[in-house]
Structures are given as structure tokens and as C-alpha cells.
Motif scaffolding. Structure first.
Motif, PDB file in Angstrom:
ATOM      1  N   PRO A   6       0.831  -1.202   0.000  1.00 25.80           N
ATOM      2  CA  PRO A   6       0.000   0.000   0.000  1.00 25.80           C
ATOM      3  C   PRO A   6       0.859   1.242   0.000  1.00 25.80           C
ATOM      4  N   SER A   7       0.374   2.194  -0.724  1.00 21.91           N
ATOM      5  CA  SER A   7       1.132   3.440  -0.804  1.00 21.91           C
ATOM      6  C   SER A   7       0.965   4.228   0.494  1.00 21.91           C
ATOM      7  N   ILE A   8       1.726   5.280   0.608  1.00 23.98           N
ATOM      8  CA  ILE A   8       1.656   6.083   1.833  1.00 23.98           C
ATOM      9  C   ILE A   8       0.268   6.694   1.991  1.00 23.98           C
ATOM     10  N   VAL A   9      -0.336   7.110   0.875  1.00 26.97           N
ATOM     11  CA  VAL A   9      -1.660   7.727   0.941  1.00 26.97           C
ATOM     12  C   VAL A   9      -2.689   6.700   1.431  1.00 26.97           C
ATOM     13  N   GLU A  10      -2.543   5.481   0.925  1.00 31.25           N
ATOM     14  CA  GLU A  10      -3.515   4.450   1.318  1.00 31.25           C
ATOM     15  C   GLU A  10      -3.359   4.058   2.778  1.00 31.25           C
ATOM     16  N   ASN A  11      -2.216   4.270   3.345  1.00 26.64           N
ATOM     17  CA  ASN A  11      -2.029   3.957   4.756  1.00 26.64           C
ATOM     18  C   ASN A  11      -2.780   4.914   5.672  1.00 26.64           C
ATOM     19  N   ILE A  12      -2.934   6.135   5.228  1.00 25.91           N
ATOM     20  CA  ILE A  12      -3.598   7.086   6.108  1.00 25.91           C
ATOM     21  C   ILE A  12      -5.045   7.331   5.720  1.00 25.91           C
ATOM     22  N   LEU A  13      -5.482   6.887   4.572  1.00 22.25           N
ATOM     23  CA  LEU A  13      -6.854   7.141   4.143  1.00 22.25           C
ATOM     24  C   LEU A  13      -7.619   5.820   4.050  1.00 22.25           C
ATOM     25  N   ILE A  14      -8.889   5.853   4.435  1.00 19.54           N
ATOM     26  CA  ILE A  14      -9.779   4.711   4.247  1.00 19.54           C
ATOM     27  C   ILE A  14     -10.897   5.158   3.325  1.00 19.54           C
ATOM     28  N   THR A  15     -11.139   4.388   2.302  1.00 16.93           N
ATOM     29  CA  THR A  15     -12.268   4.743   1.444  1.00 16.93           C
ATOM     30  C   THR A  15     -13.499   3.948   1.886  1.00 16.93           C
TER      31      THR A  15
END
Lengths: 169, 304
Positions: A6-15
């Protein structure tokens, strides 16, 4: 050839969906109305007290006013004289609201096949979860409440308007 | 309770009007509600045939009737024996067996205590003070019962409370019973008095016909207020000079009085009233479907 990191963005965001977040927040903070009619209310108090701790499910805050409550636990015999009062309390609760019928009396009249007892609170207000028993143990109430949580989690905002609007084809 | 309908939105009124035009006006259910007793025989009302009212006179009359029946039976047996004996003598046959009178069995000790003559000083004093106002006074298993004339009830209650030898300060309970099989009365109203200072209890009883209004006990015992309201609610007995003769348990607009024997246990259908309004939209949806079948287009989006 493994899974993609997972990218860094995906680590902090939940869709997720707005509806799901709404349902989750509603299901985990259901505030019941403190409202007991008979001996089932004693079991409801036991469920709210330290041993069974209803508060684990986010529903321990029994409100003294229907205007602050989401859930009405009808705990006990519904007499004919009490029926309009229950209906008024239900009408005073803000949407979205849910109703649990706790015990035999509230579900179907129980042993009181008699002139004064309304044969089930569903003659007055719509009921979401029926908990049988005379009276039901606090575990039964908690199980019924978890079923209600399932129902809330699976509910959809579109449900309310499905009857009014025509489906898009 | 008022059964006022909530104010319906415009659409619902339109639907109602259209449906009424198409299907005819809605018909009200027949009143009062009557159960189908053939399908549920347990809901039938069974009126009692006996008057289970305890009393010394009733007990003595019952006992005398039993003894008379026994005596008649014995006389008949003896007459039969005499006839059979004469017949046997004439024919030269052997003599028939003589009848033996059956002695009543000695009653075991566990039987219900029977009423006996009034010997208690309280009952004797009441009888002396009221004279022929006392219809019946007896003791049964240590309980004192005094049946007084219904017109002299208030006087009796005042005596019981104020007389120095009686001093019944408290009205512990007041209740009634319905006896539809009795001929000269319909209800008994019972007053349970307690004397705290003397540790004694007394039961006063009046028998009243249908429609009779006994004097209220409120001016003697203030606690009789709600008890008499309950009697009125359950039996329909009105009390004279009561400060607030209204129902106490049933709703104000309740029909009939539930503890009368002719009242069915499941009631006259008041509890079957559906209070639920059309919150889920089910009735609305049915109406829309029916309107669609009739070729009426009532559907329109509705904003909350």
C-alpha cells in the motif's frame, strides 16, 4: 510477484461510503429511552448495570427524555390505558428511531389474554426486534440489541424513499 | 382517550377521496365488538348458578335441608321395609332384611370452620347499639362479620370508629362482589375495619340490589376515596356524597364494568383497537396499488 505494497496515501486514508459511516455511527451509539412497564424493566436495569454492562455496545446512556433517545425498549405489559402514552413517547422521538419489544407481554400480550392488555406493542408502534422470554435474561436483551445493530448496519438511506420515488430503469 | 386522526398530507386526502369515490365509503365495524364464540368457546361468559355468600343463616338453612333430606330418605326406607314385610308375610316368603340407618361419619379436623353464633363483645355491642339494624352477625374461624342494613351503613361506620368500646380507626379495605344468581340483591359491599389500638379486625357487609347507591364512607374514613372509586370502576356501584366518583383504573371512556360476572374476560374489544398510524407507508402503498388498478394516477414524489 506478491501483493502490491500500500502506498503512503492508502495507509492514512480509508475509502468507504457515507451511508456506511452513518450506519456505523448510529449502530454504535444507540441511546435508549429509560422506560420500563413491568418486571422486564428489572432485567433491563440489570443489563445496564455493571455485571452485564450494556454500555460496551455504546447503548448504556439511558435518556430521560424521548427527544434525546434513539431506541425505545418496551419492557413489560402494555395496558390499554398506557397505549396512547407509549405512542406519544414514540412520536416524540426524533428519526431515526428503533423499537425493541422485550418479553412475552410486549411481543404478544403474554399471559394476559384479558380485557386490559394490548396484545403486543406492535399494535401501537412498529417494532424492529422482538425478544421472547418471561422475563428474558439480560443476555437475551443484549443478543436482541446486537441483532438491532446488524439491522442498522444493513439499513440504507434509500429505504425510506423507495416507496415514494419510482425506480430508475 | 381521543381517537383523533393526525392531520394527513394533501396526497393522502386525495387518495382517500379517490378510493371512496371508486370503492364506496369505508364501513365502520359493528359496535360493541362481539367475539365469534363458536370458534372460541372459551371466551364465552358462564354465569354462576349459586350464591357463595357465607353466613350463619345460610349455613343453618343448608344444614337443616341436608338433615331433612336424610330424614325423608330414612322414612321412605322404613315405609318400603314395612310394605315388603307385609307382602312377604302374606305370601309366606322369608322376611326381608331390615334397613340400617347410616350414621354420619365423624368429620376430619381439617374441614373449613363453620360459622357460629356471635359471642365476641364487639359484635354483641354492635347488636345492642344498632338493634334491628344488624341483619346478621357471626364468627367464622376467629373472624368477626356483621351484616348491617344498607340504609344504616354510615351510622354503623361512625359507631365503629367513635365508640369507646369499638375504636376501629382504620379502614383496611373496601371491596365488593357480584352475585347475579341472588334474588333480592346483586352485590355485597364489604368493609374491613382494623383497630390498631386494640389489635382487632371486623368485617362489615351490606347487600345491595342493582342500582342502589350506598352512602360513601369517605366522611368517616378518608381512605375510602380511592377504594370506592375502584369499586365504581369495576362494578358500577355509585356511592352517594363521594367527592370524585370517577373511574380510577380503566380509561375514562371505558365501556362497562369489568369485574361483573357478565363481562367476558377478554373484554368487549377495546384492546383490539389498532393505534398504529401509517408510519411505514403500507396503507399508502396499498391505496396507490388500488388506484393504479382503477386507472387513477396519484403517484408523485414527496419531499420530507
Amino acid at each position: 510477484m506478491g501483493m502490491r505494497e500500500p502506498s503512503i496515501v492508502e495507509n492514512i486514508l480509508i475509502t468507504t461510503k457515507v451511508e456506511k459511516v452513518l450506519n456505523w455511527s448510529r449502530a454504535t451509539s444507540v441511546w435508549p429511552l429509560s422506560f420500563g412497564l413491568a418486571c422486564c424493566a428489572i432485567e433491563m436495569m440489570a443489563a445496564g448495570a455493571a455485571r452485564f454492562d450494556f454500555d460496551r455496545f455504546g447503548s448504556g446512556i439511558f435518556r430521560a427524555s424521548p427527544r434525546q433517545a434513539d431506541l425505545m425498549i418496551v419492557a413489560g405489559t402494555v395496558s390499554y390505558k398506557m397505549a396512547p402514552v407509549i405512542k406519544q413517547l414514540y412520536d416524540q422521538m426524533p428519526e431515526p428511531k428503533w423499537v425493541m419489544a422485550l418479553g412475552s407481554c410486549a411481543t404478544c400480550g403474554g399471559p394476559f389474554d384479558s380485557y386490559h392488555a394490548v396484545q403486543g406493542v406492535d399494535k401501537i408502534i412498529p417494532v424492529d426486534v422482538y425478544v421472547p422470554g418471561c422475563p428474558p435474561r439480560p443476555e437475551a436483551l443484549i443478543y436482541g440489541f446486537m441483532k438491532l445493530q446488524d439491522k442498522i448496519m444493513n439499513s440504507s438511506l434509500a429505504d425510506r424513499y423507495r416507496e415514494v420515488f419510482e425506480p430508475v430503469e | 382517550m381521543s381517537n383523533e386522526k393526525p392531520v394527513q398530507p394533501e396526497v393522502d386526502q386525495e387518495i382517500d377521496l379517490a378510493l371512496e369515490k371508486a370503492l364506496g365509503a369505508p364501513q365502520a365495524p359493528p359496535a360493541p365488538y362481539v367475539y365469534d364464540y363458536k370458534t372460541s368457546p372459551n371466551r364465552q361468559v358462564v354465569m354462576p348458578k349459586t350464591v357463595p355468600l357465607s353466613g350463619l343463616n345460610a349455613y343453618l338453612a343448608e344444614k337443616a335441608a341436608l338433615e331433612a333430606a336424610e330424614e325423608a330418605k330414612w322414612q321412605k326406607a322404613q315405609a318400603d321395609y314395612a310394605a315388603a314385610k307385609a307382602k312377604a308375610e302374606a305370601e309366606g316368603a322369608p322376611e326381608p332384611k331390615a334397613p340400617v340407618r347410616v350414621q354420619p361419619k365423624k368429620e376430619p379436623d381439617l374441614t373449613v370452620p363453620v360459622p357460629s353464633e356471635a359471642k365476641d363483645p364487639d359484635l354483641l355491642r354492635l347488636m345492642a347499639l344498632l338493634g334491628d339494624g344488624v341483619e346478621e352477625a357471626f364468627e367464622q374461624s376467629g373472624e368477626l362479620t356483621c351484616q348491617v342494613a344498607r340504609e344504616r351503613l354510615l351510622e354503623t361506620l361512625k359507631l365503629c370508629r367513635e365508640d369507646a368500646a369499638l375504636k376501629y380507626e382504620m379502614l383496611a379495605d373496601e371491596t365488593a362482589t357480584h352475585f347475579p344468581a341472588a334474588k333480592d340483591f346483586a352485590f355485597s359491599v364489604v368493609y374491613h375495619l382494623t383497630s390498631i389500638s386494640r389489635s382487632k379486625r371486623l368485617r362489615l357487609r351490606i347487600l345491595i340490589p342493582e342500582g342502589f347507591e350506598p352512602q360513601s364512607a369517605v366522611q368517616v374514613y378518608a381512605g375510602a376515596n380511592w377504594l370506592e372509586r375502584e369499586i365504581f370502576d369495576m362494578f358500577g356501584i355509585r356511592f352517594q356524597n363521594h367527592p370524585d366518583m370517577t373511574r380510577i383504573l380503566c380509561p375514562e371512556d371505558w365501556e362497562a364494568h369489568p369485574l361483573r360476572k357478565e363481562y367476558p374476560v377478554v373484554g368487549w374489544g377495546q384492546r383490539d383497537v389498532d393505534f398504529r398510524e401509517d408510519r411505514s407507508g403500507m396503507l399508502n402503498r396499498i391505496a396507490l396499488e388500488k388506484a393504479g388498478q382503477l386507472g387513477i394516477n396519484l403517484k408523485r414524489p414527496k419531499a420530507e
